[in-house]
Motif scaffolding. Structure first.
Motif: not given
Length: 116
Positions: A77-94
């Motif tokens: 499973v993929y998560l394509h992230m575009n137009s990233l913002k500083p507020e997207d900073t985090a630990v991402y878990s599936c």
């Protein structure tokens, strides 16, 4: 079910990243895969989810910028992230969830840092 997440890193604001979550084990029991994130001092939140049938759902903060997809042949499973913002900073878990057993499985987190 085992989940292995990868693809995090450091990116400038406006950039893109693709996270991957490789699944193994009894994947046939899984009904929904999701990506969650947790920023420092904040609660974990659902970012995007995809069902076995391909239906998707997104957090308001992700709509229009992130896309969740699934490659069944690769059990990934993929998560394509575009137009990233500083507020997207985090630990991402599936995450994977089975309706029958009401059991959730988690992969290890991958850090995403977006610099301004």
């Amino acid at each position: 079910v085992q989940l292995q997440a990868s693809g995090g890193g450091l990116v400038q604001a406006g950039g893109s990243l693709r996270l991957s979550c490789a699944a193994s084990g009894s994947i046939f029991t899984i009904n929904v895969f999701g990506w969650y994130r947790q920023a420092p001092g904040k609660q974990r939140e659902l970012v995007a989810a995809i069902t076995r049938g391909g239906s998707t759902d997104y957090a308001d903060s992700a709509k229009g910028r992130f896309t969740i997809s699934r490659d069944s042949a690769k059990n990934t499973v993929y998560l394509h992230m575009n137009s990233l913002k500083p507020e997207d900073t985090a630990v991402y878990s599936c995450n994977a969830f089975s309706y029958n057993s009401a059991r959730a499985y988690w992969g290890q987190g991958t850090q995403v840092t977006v610099s301004s």
